[in-house]
Scaffold this active site. Structure first.
Site, PDB file in Angstrom:
ATOM      1  N   ASP A   1      47.954  35.176  43.501  1.00  0.00           N
ATOM      2  CA  ASP A   1      46.762  35.967  43.168  1.00  0.00           C
ATOM      3  C   ASP A   1      46.587  35.987  41.647  1.00  0.00           C
ATOM      4  O   ASP A   1      46.896  36.984  40.988  1.00  0.00           O
ATOM      5  CB  ASP A   1      46.935  37.379  43.750  1.00  0.00           C
ATOM      6  CG  ASP A   1      45.655  38.192  43.699  1.00  0.00           C
ATOM      7  OD1 ASP A   1      44.600  37.619  43.360  1.00  0.00           O
ATOM      8  OD2 ASP A   1      45.728  39.395  44.000  1.00  0.00           O
TER       9      ASP A   1
ATOM     10  N   HIS B   1      41.845  37.534  43.567  1.00  0.00           N
ATOM     11  CA  HIS B   1      41.116  38.260  44.618  1.00  0.00           C
ATOM     12  C   HIS B   1      39.912  39.027  44.073  1.00  0.00           C
ATOM     13  O   HIS B   1      39.102  39.542  44.848  1.00  0.00           O
ATOM     14  CB  HIS B   1      42.071  39.160  45.418  1.00  0.00           C
ATOM     15  CG  HIS B   1      42.334  40.508  44.830  1.00  0.00           C
ATOM     16  ND1 HIS B   1      43.489  40.824  44.166  1.00  0.00           N
ATOM     17  CD2 HIS B   1      41.589  41.629  44.814  1.00  0.00           C
ATOM     18  CE1 HIS B   1      43.443  42.081  43.765  1.00  0.00           C
ATOM     19  NE2 HIS B   1      42.306  42.592  44.150  1.00  0.00           N
TER      20      HIS B   1
ATOM     21  N   GLN C   1      43.045  50.997  43.541  1.00  0.00           N
ATOM     22  CA  GLN C   1      41.799  50.242  43.621  1.00  0.00           C
ATOM     23  C   GLN C   1      41.084  50.267  42.264  1.00  0.00           C
ATOM     24  O   GLN C   1      40.897  51.331  41.699  1.00  0.00           O
ATOM     25  CB  GLN C   1      40.854  50.828  44.679  1.00  0.00           C
ATOM     26  CG  GLN C   1      41.174  50.422  46.106  1.00  0.00           C
ATOM     27  CD  GLN C   1      42.346  51.179  46.703  1.00  0.00           C
ATOM     28  OE1 GLN C   1      42.709  52.242  46.205  1.00  0.00           O
ATOM     29  NE2 GLN C   1      42.939  50.632  47.742  1.00  0.00           N
ATOM     30  N   GLY C   2      40.705  49.096  41.771  1.00  0.00           N
ATOM     31  CA  GLY C   2      40.011  49.004  40.485  1.00  0.00           C
ATOM     32  C   GLY C   2      40.932  48.620  39.341  1.00  0.00           C
ATOM     33  O   GLY C   2      40.474  48.272  38.255  1.00  0.00           O
ATOM     34  N   ASP C   3      42.227  48.728  39.564  1.00  0.00           N
ATOM     35  CA  ASP C   3      43.194  48.277  38.545  1.00  0.00           C
ATOM     36  C   ASP C   3      43.505  46.788  38.700  1.00  0.00           C
ATOM     37  O   ASP C   3      44.120  46.186  37.813  1.00  0.00           O
ATOM     38  CB  ASP C   3      44.507  49.065  38.659  1.00  0.00           C
ATOM     39  CG  ASP C   3      44.352  50.520  38.255  1.00  0.00           C
ATOM     40  OD1 ASP C   3      43.604  50.780  37.293  1.00  0.00           O
ATOM     41  OD2 ASP C   3      44.976  51.387  38.898  1.00  0.00           O
ATOM     42  N   SER C   4      43.098  46.232  39.829  1.00  0.00           N
ATOM     43  CA  SER C   4      43.396  44.824  40.129  1.00  0.00           C
ATOM     44  C   SER C   4      43.048  43.906  38.979  1.00  0.00           C
ATOM     45  O   SER C   4      42.003  44.068  38.345  1.00  0.00           O
ATOM     46  CB  SER C   4      42.586  44.375  41.343  1.00  0.00           C
ATOM     47  OG  SER C   4      43.221  44.815  42.489  1.00  0.00           O
TER      48      SER C   4
HETATM   49  C1  4AZ Z   1      43.370  47.352  44.829  1.00  0.00           C
HETATM   50  O1  4AZ Z   1      42.794  47.468  45.922  1.00  0.00           O
HETATM   51  C2  4AZ Z   1      44.780  47.821  44.739  1.00  0.00           C
HETATM   52  N1  4AZ Z   1      49.059  50.394  44.647  1.00  0.00           N
HETATM   53  C3  4AZ Z   1      45.488  47.555  43.607  1.00  0.00           C
HETATM   54  C4  4AZ Z   1      46.795  47.966  43.490  1.00  0.00           C
HETATM   55  C5  4AZ Z   1      47.401  48.650  44.518  1.00  0.00           C
HETATM   56  C6  4AZ Z   1      46.683  48.952  45.667  1.00  0.00           C
HETATM   57  C7  4AZ Z   1      45.379  48.525  45.770  1.00  0.00           C
HETATM   58  C8  4AZ Z   1      48.829  49.054  44.381  1.00  0.00           C
HETATM   59  O2  4AZ Z   1      42.812  46.894  43.856  1.00  0.00           O
END
Ligand code: 4AZ
Length: 494
Positions: free
Chosen positions: A53, A5, A147-150
Protein backbone atom coordinates in the site's frame (compact mmCIF):
# COMPACT_ATOMS: atom_id res chain seq x y z
CA UNK A 1 5.00 9.43 -0.70
CA UNK A 2 1.49 8.23 0.25
CA UNK A 3 -0.68 5.11 0.37
CA UNK A 4 -1.90 3.43 -2.81
CA UNK A 5 -5.38 2.90 -1.36
CA UNK A 6 -5.95 6.68 -1.36
CA UNK A 7 -6.07 6.68 -5.16
CA UNK A 8 -8.75 4.94 -7.19
CA UNK A 9 -6.99 5.68 -10.45
CA UNK A 10 -3.52 6.87 -11.31
CA UNK A 11 -4.86 10.00 -13.01
CA UNK A 12 -3.32 13.04 -11.24
CA UNK A 13 -6.06 15.45 -12.32
CA UNK A 14 -8.00 17.01 -9.47
CA UNK A 15 -5.31 16.40 -6.85
CA UNK A 16 -3.43 19.17 -5.06
CA UNK A 17 -0.66 18.75 -2.49
CA UNK A 18 -0.39 21.33 0.29
CA UNK A 19 2.86 21.64 2.23
CA UNK A 20 3.82 23.74 5.25
CA UNK A 21 0.26 23.40 6.50
CA UNK A 22 -0.69 23.44 10.14
CA UNK A 23 -4.47 23.48 10.08
CA UNK A 24 -6.85 22.62 7.28
CA UNK A 25 -8.91 25.76 7.98
CA UNK A 26 -7.86 29.32 8.74
CA UNK A 27 -4.69 31.15 7.81
CA UNK A 28 -1.59 29.13 6.93
CA UNK A 29 1.18 31.69 6.27
CA UNK A 30 3.70 28.97 5.39
CA UNK A 31 1.51 27.05 3.01
CA UNK A 32 2.75 26.12 -0.47
CA UNK A 33 0.59 24.15 -2.92
CA UNK A 34 1.36 22.17 -6.03
CA UNK A 35 -0.63 20.24 -8.54
CA UNK A 36 0.24 16.61 -9.08
CA UNK A 37 2.05 15.74 -12.31
CA UNK A 38 2.05 11.99 -11.88
CA UNK A 39 0.73 9.31 -9.52
CA UNK A 40 2.81 6.13 -9.35
CA UNK A 41 0.98 3.28 -7.62
CA UNK A 42 3.00 0.26 -6.54
CA UNK A 43 2.51 -2.34 -9.30
CA UNK A 44 1.87 -5.09 -6.75
CA UNK A 45 -0.58 -3.15 -4.58
CA UNK A 46 -3.35 -5.56 -3.58
CA UNK A 47 -6.52 -3.82 -2.44
CA UNK A 48 -7.88 -7.04 -0.93
CA UNK A 49 -4.94 -7.72 1.38
CA UNK A 50 -3.54 -4.14 1.58
CA UNK A 51 -0.14 -5.53 0.63
CA UNK A 52 2.22 -2.93 -0.97
CA UNK A 53 0.00 0.00 0.00
CA UNK A 54 2.41 2.67 -1.26
CA UNK A 55 2.27 5.40 -3.91
CA UNK A 56 4.51 8.22 -5.11
CA UNK A 57 3.21 11.59 -6.30
CA UNK A 58 5.36 13.77 -8.54
CA UNK A 59 4.69 17.46 -7.89
CA UNK A 60 4.09 19.72 -10.89
CA UNK A 61 7.19 21.74 -9.89
CA UNK A 62 9.78 21.58 -7.10
CA UNK A 63 9.16 23.25 -3.73
CA UNK A 64 11.74 25.36 -1.89
CA UNK A 65 12.68 23.98 1.52
CA UNK A 66 11.87 26.28 4.46
CA UNK A 67 11.58 25.93 8.24
CA UNK A 68 8.11 24.51 7.54
CA UNK A 69 8.76 22.35 4.49
CA UNK A 70 11.50 19.74 4.64
CA UNK A 71 11.93 16.18 3.43
CA UNK A 72 11.91 13.30 5.88
CA UNK A 73 14.58 10.58 5.69
CA UNK A 74 13.33 7.15 4.61
CA UNK A 75 14.17 3.89 6.35
CA UNK A 76 16.75 2.09 4.21
CA UNK A 77 16.37 -1.59 3.37
CA UNK A 78 17.61 -3.75 6.20
CA UNK A 79 16.39 -1.29 8.83
CA UNK A 80 15.35 -2.92 12.10
CA UNK A 81 12.45 -1.66 14.22
CA UNK A 82 12.31 -3.84 17.32
CA UNK A 83 9.10 -4.35 19.23
CA UNK A 84 8.60 -1.25 21.36
CA UNK A 85 10.46 1.22 19.09
CA UNK A 86 9.17 4.69 19.90
CA UNK A 87 7.26 6.09 16.91
CA UNK A 88 5.16 9.14 16.05
CA UNK A 89 2.27 9.34 13.62
CA UNK A 90 0.85 12.65 12.36
CA UNK A 91 -2.30 13.49 10.46
CA UNK A 92 -5.60 15.31 10.07
CA UNK A 93 -7.68 12.13 10.36
CA UNK A 94 -10.55 11.25 12.69
CA UNK A 95 -9.93 11.72 16.43
CA UNK A 96 -12.05 8.65 17.22
CA UNK A 97 -13.80 6.07 15.05
CA UNK A 98 -16.40 8.10 13.16
CA UNK A 99 -15.48 11.47 14.78
CA UNK A 100 -13.88 13.99 12.41
CA UNK A 101 -11.11 16.32 13.60
CA UNK A 102 -12.90 19.46 14.85
CA UNK A 103 -12.41 23.02 13.53
CA UNK A 104 -9.88 24.43 12.71
CA UNK A 105 -8.49 20.97 12.02
CA UNK A 106 -5.00 21.42 13.40
CA UNK A 107 -2.42 18.71 12.60
CA UNK A 108 -2.42 15.99 15.29
CA UNK A 109 0.39 13.77 16.55
CA UNK A 110 0.36 10.52 18.52
CA UNK A 111 3.17 8.49 20.07
CA UNK A 112 2.88 4.73 19.60
CA UNK A 113 5.38 1.90 20.06
CA UNK A 114 6.10 -0.59 17.29
CA UNK A 115 4.33 -3.95 17.79
CA UNK A 116 6.39 -6.79 16.26
CA UNK A 117 4.98 -8.51 13.19
CA UNK A 118 4.57 -11.88 14.90
CA UNK A 119 2.54 -10.44 17.75
CA UNK A 120 0.63 -8.12 15.39
CA UNK A 121 -0.37 -11.13 13.30
CA UNK A 122 -1.65 -12.97 16.38
CA UNK A 123 -3.73 -9.94 17.32
CA UNK A 124 -5.07 -8.89 13.91
CA UNK A 125 -5.46 -12.43 12.57
CA UNK A 126 -2.55 -14.58 11.43
CA UNK A 127 -1.78 -13.81 7.78
CA UNK A 128 -3.10 -10.23 7.72
CA UNK A 129 0.29 -8.62 8.44
CA UNK A 130 2.90 -9.30 5.73
CA UNK A 131 6.64 -8.58 5.79
CA UNK A 132 5.80 -5.43 3.81
CA UNK A 133 3.92 -4.06 6.82
CA UNK A 134 4.85 -2.75 10.25
CA UNK A 135 2.47 -2.33 13.19
CA UNK A 136 2.30 0.22 15.97
CA UNK A 137 -0.11 0.85 18.80
CA UNK A 138 -0.66 0.53 22.52
CA UNK A 139 -2.26 -2.77 23.47
CA UNK A 140 -4.45 -1.07 26.05
CA UNK A 141 -6.01 0.93 23.20
CA UNK A 142 -6.74 4.66 23.08
CA UNK A 143 -3.89 5.82 20.81
CA UNK A 144 -3.85 5.19 17.07
CA UNK A 145 -4.14 6.56 13.58
CA UNK A 146 -7.64 6.59 12.07
CA UNK A 147 -9.73 7.32 8.97
CA UNK A 148 -8.17 10.27 7.11
CA UNK A 149 -4.65 9.67 8.40
CA UNK A 150 -4.02 7.19 5.58
CA UNK A 151 -0.95 7.91 3.49
CA UNK A 152 0.64 9.96 6.26
CA UNK A 153 3.97 9.17 7.88
CA UNK A 154 5.05 7.19 10.91
CA UNK A 155 8.54 8.32 12.00
CA UNK A 156 11.16 7.35 14.58
CA UNK A 157 14.11 9.45 15.69
CA UNK A 158 17.66 8.12 15.32
CA UNK A 159 20.20 10.55 16.75
CA UNK A 160 19.10 13.89 15.38
CA UNK A 161 17.23 12.68 12.30
CA UNK A 162 13.67 11.58 11.86
CA UNK A 163 13.33 8.44 9.77
CA UNK A 164 10.03 7.40 8.20
CA UNK A 165 9.34 3.78 9.08
CA UNK A 166 5.74 3.50 7.92
CA UNK A 167 2.83 4.85 5.87
CA UNK A 168 -0.61 4.83 7.53
CA UNK A 169 -2.43 1.97 5.81
CA UNK A 170 -5.18 0.17 7.71
CA UNK A 171 -6.47 -1.27 10.96
CA UNK A 172 -9.54 -2.90 12.46
CA UNK A 173 -11.29 0.15 13.82
CA UNK A 174 -9.15 2.75 15.57
CA UNK A 175 -7.47 2.61 18.97
CA UNK A 176 -9.23 -0.63 19.94
CA UNK A 177 -7.40 -2.60 22.61
CA UNK A 178 -5.19 -5.35 21.17
CA UNK A 179 -5.68 -4.15 17.58
CA UNK A 180 -2.57 -2.16 16.62
CA UNK A 181 -2.65 -0.02 13.45
CA UNK A 182 -0.93 -1.40 10.36
CA UNK A 183 1.51 0.64 8.23
CA UNK A 184 3.34 0.00 4.96
CA UNK A 185 6.98 -0.84 5.84
CA UNK A 186 8.96 1.86 4.05
CA UNK A 187 12.30 0.01 4.30
CA UNK A 188 10.95 -2.68 1.96
CA UNK A 189 10.62 -0.16 -0.87
CA UNK A 190 14.07 1.44 -1.13
CA UNK A 191 14.76 -0.30 -4.44
CA UNK A 192 11.34 0.50 -5.92
CA UNK A 193 11.43 4.14 -4.78
CA UNK A 194 14.92 4.64 -6.23
CA UNK A 195 13.85 3.05 -9.50
CA UNK A 196 11.07 5.61 -9.75
CA UNK A 197 13.00 8.74 -8.77
CA UNK A 198 15.95 9.59 -11.01
CA UNK A 199 17.13 12.95 -9.69
CA UNK A 200 16.97 14.54 -6.23
CA UNK A 201 16.43 11.17 -4.66
CA UNK A 202 15.26 10.92 -1.07
CA UNK A 203 17.76 10.26 1.71
CA UNK A 204 17.72 6.68 2.95
CA UNK A 205 18.97 6.04 6.49
CA UNK A 206 19.41 2.59 7.98
CA UNK A 207 17.47 2.51 11.24
CA UNK A 208 18.93 0.12 13.81
CA UNK A 209 17.41 -1.18 17.05
CA UNK A 210 19.72 -2.38 19.77
CA UNK A 211 19.44 -5.80 21.38
CA UNK A 212 17.37 -8.83 20.49
CA UNK A 213 13.86 -8.15 19.20
CA UNK A 214 11.44 -9.65 21.77
CA UNK A 215 9.10 -10.34 18.84
CA UNK A 216 11.53 -12.83 17.28
CA UNK A 217 10.49 -15.50 19.77
CA UNK A 218 6.84 -14.50 20.02
CA UNK A 219 4.22 -17.21 19.48
CA UNK A 220 0.48 -16.67 19.62
CA UNK A 221 -0.83 -17.44 23.11
CA UNK A 222 -2.90 -20.48 22.16
CA UNK A 223 -5.96 -20.83 24.35
CA UNK A 224 -5.21 -22.97 27.41
CA UNK A 225 -6.91 -26.31 26.90
CA UNK A 226 -9.10 -27.46 29.71
CA UNK A 227 -10.17 -31.06 30.16
CA UNK A 228 -13.63 -29.97 31.23
CA UNK A 229 -15.81 -32.27 29.14
CA UNK A 230 -18.41 -32.85 31.77
CA UNK A 231 -18.83 -29.27 32.94
CA UNK A 232 -21.13 -26.75 31.33
CA UNK A 233 -22.08 -23.17 32.03
CA UNK A 234 -18.74 -22.10 33.46
CA UNK A 235 -16.96 -18.93 32.48
CA UNK A 236 -13.27 -19.58 33.03
CA UNK A 237 -11.93 -16.19 31.97
CA UNK A 238 -13.16 -12.79 33.12
CA UNK A 239 -16.26 -14.20 34.69
CA UNK A 240 -18.64 -11.47 35.66
CA UNK A 241 -22.36 -11.04 35.88
CA UNK A 242 -22.62 -8.51 33.09
CA UNK A 243 -23.39 -4.82 32.89
CA UNK A 244 -26.51 -3.16 31.53
CA UNK A 245 -25.32 -3.00 27.95
CA UNK A 246 -21.61 -3.34 27.84
CA UNK A 247 -19.03 -4.76 25.51
CA UNK A 248 -17.44 -7.83 26.99
CA UNK A 249 -13.80 -8.87 27.30
CA UNK A 250 -12.47 -11.87 25.48
CA UNK A 251 -13.54 -15.27 26.69
CA UNK A 252 -16.35 -14.00 28.85
CA UNK A 253 -19.16 -15.97 27.24
CA UNK A 254 -17.37 -19.01 25.87
CA UNK A 255 -20.46 -20.76 24.47
CA UNK A 256 -21.44 -17.75 22.35
CA UNK A 257 -21.08 -18.46 18.62
CA UNK A 258 -21.61 -16.38 15.49
CA UNK A 259 -23.41 -18.09 12.62
CA UNK A 260 -22.30 -16.95 9.19
CA UNK A 261 -24.32 -17.62 6.05
CA UNK A 262 -22.12 -17.36 2.95
CA UNK A 263 -19.57 -15.40 4.96
CA UNK A 264 -21.89 -12.89 6.60
CA UNK A 265 -22.88 -12.83 10.29
CA UNK A 266 -26.54 -13.78 10.39
CA UNK A 267 -27.36 -15.01 13.88
CA UNK A 268 -26.07 -15.72 17.30
CA UNK A 269 -26.11 -19.22 18.74
CA UNK A 270 -24.81 -21.24 21.66
CA UNK A 271 -22.54 -24.26 22.03
CA UNK A 272 -24.41 -26.97 23.95
CA UNK A 273 -22.03 -29.92 23.49
CA UNK A 274 -18.72 -30.45 21.78
CA UNK A 275 -20.41 -30.60 18.36
CA UNK A 276 -23.91 -29.11 18.59
CA UNK A 277 -25.02 -25.47 18.28
CA UNK A 278 -28.44 -24.26 19.40
CA UNK A 279 -30.12 -21.33 17.67
CA UNK A 280 -33.54 -20.18 16.48
CA UNK A 281 -35.32 -21.57 13.41
CA UNK A 282 -35.77 -17.91 12.39
CA UNK A 283 -32.20 -17.86 11.09
CA UNK A 284 -33.24 -20.11 8.24
CA UNK A 285 -35.69 -19.16 5.56
CA UNK A 286 -36.75 -22.75 4.94
CA UNK A 287 -37.47 -25.74 7.17
CA UNK A 288 -34.73 -27.73 5.40
CA UNK A 289 -31.82 -25.29 5.20
CA UNK A 290 -28.63 -25.93 3.24
CA UNK A 291 -25.93 -26.78 5.81
CA UNK A 292 -23.08 -26.08 3.38
CA UNK A 293 -23.91 -22.34 3.33
CA UNK A 294 -23.24 -22.05 7.05
CA UNK A 295 -20.15 -21.59 9.18
CA UNK A 296 -19.89 -21.42 12.93
CA UNK A 297 -17.36 -19.13 14.63
CA UNK A 298 -16.35 -20.02 18.19
CA UNK A 299 -14.08 -18.29 20.67
CA UNK A 300 -14.95 -15.02 19.04
CA UNK A 301 -15.17 -11.51 20.40
CA UNK A 302 -15.58 -9.38 17.32
CA UNK A 303 -17.54 -10.20 14.20
CA UNK A 304 -14.64 -8.97 12.06
CA UNK A 305 -11.85 -8.29 14.49
CA UNK A 306 -9.32 -9.99 16.75
CA UNK A 307 -9.01 -13.60 15.71
CA UNK A 308 -6.65 -14.71 18.43
CA UNK A 309 -8.93 -17.30 20.02
CA UNK A 310 -11.17 -17.91 17.07
CA UNK A 311 -12.08 -21.24 15.46
CA UNK A 312 -14.46 -21.67 12.58
CA UNK A 313 -16.16 -24.91 11.63
CA UNK A 314 -18.46 -26.07 8.90
CA UNK A 315 -21.94 -27.44 9.54
CA UNK A 316 -22.77 -31.08 8.81
CA UNK A 317 -26.52 -30.78 9.14
CA UNK A 318 -29.24 -28.50 10.44
CA UNK A 319 -32.34 -29.83 12.14
CA UNK A 320 -35.31 -27.59 12.83
CA UNK A 321 -37.88 -28.50 15.47
CA UNK A 322 -41.28 -28.58 13.81
CA UNK A 323 -43.68 -27.57 16.52
CA UNK A 324 -46.46 -25.02 16.35
CA UNK A 325 -45.33 -21.53 17.22
CA UNK A 326 -41.68 -20.57 17.45
CA UNK A 327 -39.02 -23.20 16.77
CA UNK A 328 -35.41 -23.89 17.53
CA UNK A 329 -32.68 -25.33 15.32
CA UNK A 330 -29.69 -27.54 16.05
CA UNK A 331 -26.53 -27.39 13.97
CA UNK A 332 -24.24 -30.40 14.02
CA UNK A 333 -20.61 -29.34 13.48
CA UNK A 334 -18.26 -31.08 11.06
CA UNK A 335 -15.86 -31.82 13.90
CA UNK A 336 -15.96 -31.83 17.67
CA UNK A 337 -14.33 -28.79 19.24
CA UNK A 338 -11.90 -29.07 22.11
CA UNK A 339 -12.92 -26.96 25.02
CA UNK A 340 -10.56 -24.28 26.32
CA UNK A 341 -10.80 -21.02 28.23
CA UNK A 342 -12.57 -19.41 25.30
CA UNK A 343 -14.78 -22.29 24.14
CA UNK A 344 -17.14 -23.93 26.64
CA UNK A 345 -20.66 -25.32 26.44
CA UNK A 346 -23.63 -23.73 28.21
CA UNK A 347 -26.00 -25.78 30.39
CA UNK A 348 -29.53 -26.53 29.27
CA UNK A 349 -32.38 -27.43 31.55
CA UNK A 350 -34.37 -29.75 29.34
CA UNK A 351 -36.50 -31.23 32.08
CA UNK A 352 -37.48 -27.78 33.43
CA UNK A 353 -36.47 -28.88 36.91
CA UNK A 354 -34.81 -25.60 37.82
CA UNK A 355 -36.85 -22.57 38.56
CA UNK A 356 -35.91 -19.02 37.77
CA UNK A 357 -38.46 -17.08 39.83
CA UNK A 358 -39.61 -13.52 39.12
CA UNK A 359 -36.70 -11.16 39.82
CA UNK A 360 -33.96 -13.68 38.89
CA UNK A 361 -30.98 -12.07 37.17
CA UNK A 362 -30.69 -13.09 33.55
CA UNK A 363 -29.02 -11.70 30.46
CA UNK A 364 -28.81 -11.90 26.72
CA UNK A 365 -25.45 -11.93 24.99
CA UNK A 366 -25.17 -11.20 21.31
CA UNK A 367 -23.68 -9.16 18.53
CA UNK A 368 -25.53 -6.03 17.66
CA UNK A 369 -26.82 -5.66 14.13
CA UNK A 370 -23.86 -5.37 11.79
CA UNK A 371 -25.59 -2.55 9.89
CA UNK A 372 -25.45 -0.41 12.99
CA UNK A 373 -21.78 -1.05 13.59
CA UNK A 374 -20.67 -0.19 10.08
CA UNK A 375 -19.79 -3.77 9.24
CA UNK A 376 -16.48 -3.90 11.04
CA UNK A 377 -15.75 -4.79 14.61
CA UNK A 378 -19.22 -5.38 15.99
CA UNK A 379 -18.53 -6.20 19.61
CA UNK A 380 -20.21 -8.86 21.71
CA UNK A 381 -22.70 -7.17 24.05
CA UNK A 382 -24.54 -8.28 27.12
CA UNK A 383 -27.89 -6.96 28.20
CA UNK A 384 -28.88 -7.57 31.77
CA UNK A 385 -32.51 -8.18 32.63
CA UNK A 386 -34.72 -9.87 35.21
CA UNK A 387 -37.40 -12.49 35.04
CA UNK A 388 -40.77 -10.72 35.03
CA UNK A 389 -44.34 -11.84 35.36
CA UNK A 390 -45.95 -12.92 32.10
CA UNK A 391 -49.26 -11.54 33.38
CA UNK A 392 -52.29 -13.20 31.82
CA UNK A 393 -50.04 -14.70 29.14
CA UNK A 394 -48.72 -16.99 31.79
CA UNK A 395 -48.11 -20.52 30.65
CA UNK A 396 -45.48 -23.06 31.52
CA UNK A 397 -43.91 -22.87 28.06
CA UNK A 398 -42.92 -19.23 28.39
CA UNK A 399 -40.55 -17.06 30.33
CA UNK A 400 -40.85 -13.28 30.43
CA UNK A 401 -38.21 -10.67 31.16
CA UNK A 402 -38.12 -6.91 31.44
CA UNK A 403 -37.68 -5.53 27.91
CA UNK A 404 -34.26 -5.33 26.32
CA UNK A 405 -33.00 -3.53 23.23
CA UNK A 406 -32.75 -6.66 21.10
CA UNK A 407 -31.53 -6.24 17.55
CA UNK A 408 -31.65 -8.35 14.46
CA UNK A 409 -28.05 -9.56 14.71
CA UNK A 410 -28.91 -10.96 18.15
CA UNK A 411 -31.48 -13.49 17.04
CA UNK A 412 -30.51 -17.02 18.00
CA UNK A 413 -28.56 -15.72 20.99
CA UNK A 414 -29.08 -17.33 24.38
CA UNK A 415 -31.14 -15.95 27.24
CA UNK A 416 -29.03 -16.97 30.22
CA UNK A 417 -29.86 -17.23 33.90
CA UNK A 418 -27.50 -18.26 36.66
CA UNK A 419 -28.29 -21.14 38.96
CA UNK A 420 -25.86 -21.95 41.75
CA UNK A 421 -22.55 -21.33 39.98
CA UNK A 422 -23.51 -22.32 36.45
CA UNK A 423 -25.10 -20.45 33.59
CA UNK A 424 -28.21 -22.05 32.12
CA UNK A 425 -29.69 -21.22 28.79
CA UNK A 426 -33.39 -20.75 29.42
CA UNK A 427 -34.53 -19.60 25.97
CA UNK A 428 -33.40 -18.68 22.47
CA UNK A 429 -33.82 -15.06 21.37
CA UNK A 430 -36.30 -14.72 18.51
CA UNK A 431 -36.58 -11.09 17.62
CA UNK A 432 -40.12 -10.85 16.26
CA UNK A 433 -41.67 -12.99 18.94
CA UNK A 434 -40.13 -10.95 21.71
CA UNK A 435 -41.15 -7.72 19.98
CA UNK A 436 -44.85 -8.60 20.41
CA UNK A 437 -46.16 -5.89 22.59
CA UNK A 438 -46.97 -7.37 25.94
CA UNK A 439 -46.62 -4.22 27.97
CA UNK A 440 -43.10 -3.94 29.32
CA UNK A 441 -42.03 -7.57 29.01
CA UNK A 442 -40.22 -9.62 26.39
CA UNK A 443 -41.71 -13.10 25.96
CA UNK A 444 -39.51 -16.09 25.19
CA UNK A 445 -40.34 -19.72 24.54
CA UNK A 446 -38.59 -21.88 27.11
CA UNK A 447 -36.02 -24.42 25.96
CA UNK A 448 -37.78 -27.08 28.01
CA UNK A 449 -40.69 -26.95 25.54
CA UNK A 450 -38.33 -28.62 23.05
CA UNK A 451 -37.14 -31.24 25.55
CA UNK A 452 -38.15 -34.30 23.54
CA UNK A 453 -36.81 -32.86 20.27
CA UNK A 454 -33.49 -32.07 21.92
CA UNK A 455 -33.17 -35.52 23.50
CA UNK A 456 -33.96 -37.17 20.17
CA UNK A 457 -31.28 -35.25 18.27
CA UNK A 458 -28.64 -35.13 20.98
CA UNK A 459 -28.85 -38.89 21.54
CA UNK A 460 -27.16 -39.29 18.16
CA UNK A 461 -24.08 -37.56 19.57
CA UNK A 462 -23.23 -39.57 22.69
CA UNK A 463 -20.62 -37.19 24.10
CA UNK A 464 -23.31 -34.59 24.55
CA UNK A 465 -25.55 -36.59 26.83
CA UNK A 466 -23.61 -35.89 29.99
CA UNK A 467 -23.33 -32.23 29.15
CA UNK A 468 -26.99 -31.56 28.77
CA UNK A 469 -27.92 -32.55 32.25
CA UNK A 470 -24.43 -31.85 33.52
CA UNK A 471 -24.35 -29.25 36.19
CA UNK A 472 -21.18 -29.50 38.22
CA UNK A 473 -21.68 -30.70 41.80
CA UNK A 474 -22.54 -27.95 44.18
CA UNK A 475 -19.50 -26.35 45.77
CA UNK A 476 -20.82 -26.94 49.29
CA UNK A 477 -21.27 -30.64 48.50
CA UNK A 478 -17.65 -30.83 47.28
CA UNK A 479 -16.53 -29.10 50.46
CA UNK A 480 -18.51 -31.55 52.61
CA UNK A 481 -16.97 -34.55 50.78
CA UNK A 482 -13.51 -33.01 51.13
CA UNK A 483 -13.85 -32.59 54.89
CA UNK A 484 -15.42 -36.01 55.32
CA UNK A 485 -12.46 -37.59 53.52
CA UNK A 486 -10.04 -35.46 55.56
CA UNK A 487 -11.61 -36.49 58.88
CA UNK A 488 -11.74 -40.17 57.91
CA UNK A 489 -8.08 -40.10 56.80
CA UNK A 490 -7.02 -38.39 60.04
CA UNK A 491 -9.02 -40.99 61.97
CA UNK A 492 -7.37 -43.86 60.05
CA UNK A 493 -3.90 -42.36 60.45
CA UNK A 494 -4.27 -42.00 64.19
C1 4AZ B 1 -8.28 4.54 7.40
O1 4AZ B 1 -9.39 4.09 7.11
C2 4AZ B 1 -7.58 3.97 8.58
N1 4AZ B 1 -6.11 2.48 13.12
C3 4AZ B 1 -6.29 4.32 8.82
C4 4AZ B 1 -5.61 3.81 9.90
C5 4AZ B 1 -6.24 2.92 10.75
C6 4AZ B 1 -7.56 2.57 10.54
C7 4AZ B 1 -8.22 3.09 9.45
C8 4AZ B 1 -5.47 2.35 11.90
O2 4AZ B 1 -7.76 5.44 6.76
Amino acid sequence: MSAAHCFFRSSPSGWTVSLGLQSLQGANPNKVSRNVAKIILHPNYDSMTNNNDIALLRLSSPVRFTDYIRPVCLAASGSVFNNGTDSWVTGWGAVKEGVALPFPQTLQEVEVPVVGNRQCNCLNGVGTVTDNMICAGVLAGGKDSCQGDSGGPMVSKQGSVWVQSGIVSFGFGCAQPNLPGVYSRVSRYQFWIKSRIRSNRPGFVRFISSGLDPDSSYTCPGPLTRPSMSVCGNTLVNSHTGGDKSTVPEGTWPWMVSLHQNGVHKCGGSLISDNVILTTAQCFSTTSPNASEWNVFLGLRLVNGSKEFETSLGVLNITVSKMTGSNIALLELFESVSFNNYIQPVCLDISDSRSFPIGSQCLVTGWENKNNSRGKGAVLQNMKTQVASCGNLSDSDQICTHTMDLQEGGQGSPLLCKSESSWFQVAVVTVCESRLSHGDVDVFTKISRFGSFLKEIIDETPSAATLLTGSSPDFSVSLLIFFAVLIISLFLLS
